[in-house]
Design a protein around this motif. Structure first.
Motif: not given
Ligand code: ZN
Length: 135
Positions: A9, A56, A80, A130
């Motif tokens: 994501h 997200e 991110h 991430e």
């Protein structure tokens, strides 16, 4: 060994999630899934599946949380990118062996029950990266 499976994501920091959602649902015709508050991160998140990956949206629950600080410094926008890995513990051990600068040395709880860890932007070409393992 690290085994990267896909872009999981893209995390976008927004001031007002309800407002931001409208674009993705009403304009792009996507559907929001799983809204959740992650207390440790002082953030409210929701996921919007988009083909094989997701968007997200992140809204801070308090001005001094990581997302609140991010918006104060950079304004709203991409905060991110997350890559799905097969096994996050193995991935982190591998990166540590390779001398990669990590923010999280061990996995922590991520929205939707994922195990996540962040890699420092200095190691990734300037983005907060991430790693996410989901069952
Ligand atoms: Zn994320």
């Amino acid at each position: 060994m690290i085994n990267v499976l896909k872009v999981d994501h893209i995390g976008i920091a927004v001031k007002n999630m309800a407002e931001a959602k409208k674009f993705y649902t009403e304009v792009l015709g996507l559907t929001v899934q799983g809204e959740e508050v992650v207390e440790q991160q002082k953030v409210k998140v929701c996921f919007i599946p988009c083909g094989d990956s997701e968007v997200e949206l992140l809204e801070s629950t308090t001005p001094d949380g990581p997302i609140g600080k991010f918006i104060e410094k950079n304004g709203e926008g991409i905060q991110h990118m997350a890559l799905r890995v097969e096994n996050i513990r193995e991935a982190l051990a591998d990166l540590k062996d390779k001398g990669v600068r990590l923010i999280d040395e061990s996995p922590r709880y991520g929205a939707g029950g994922a195990s996540i860890a962040f890699i420092h932007p200095k190691a990734t070409g300037g983005i907060l990266l991430e790693l996410s393992e989901r069952k």
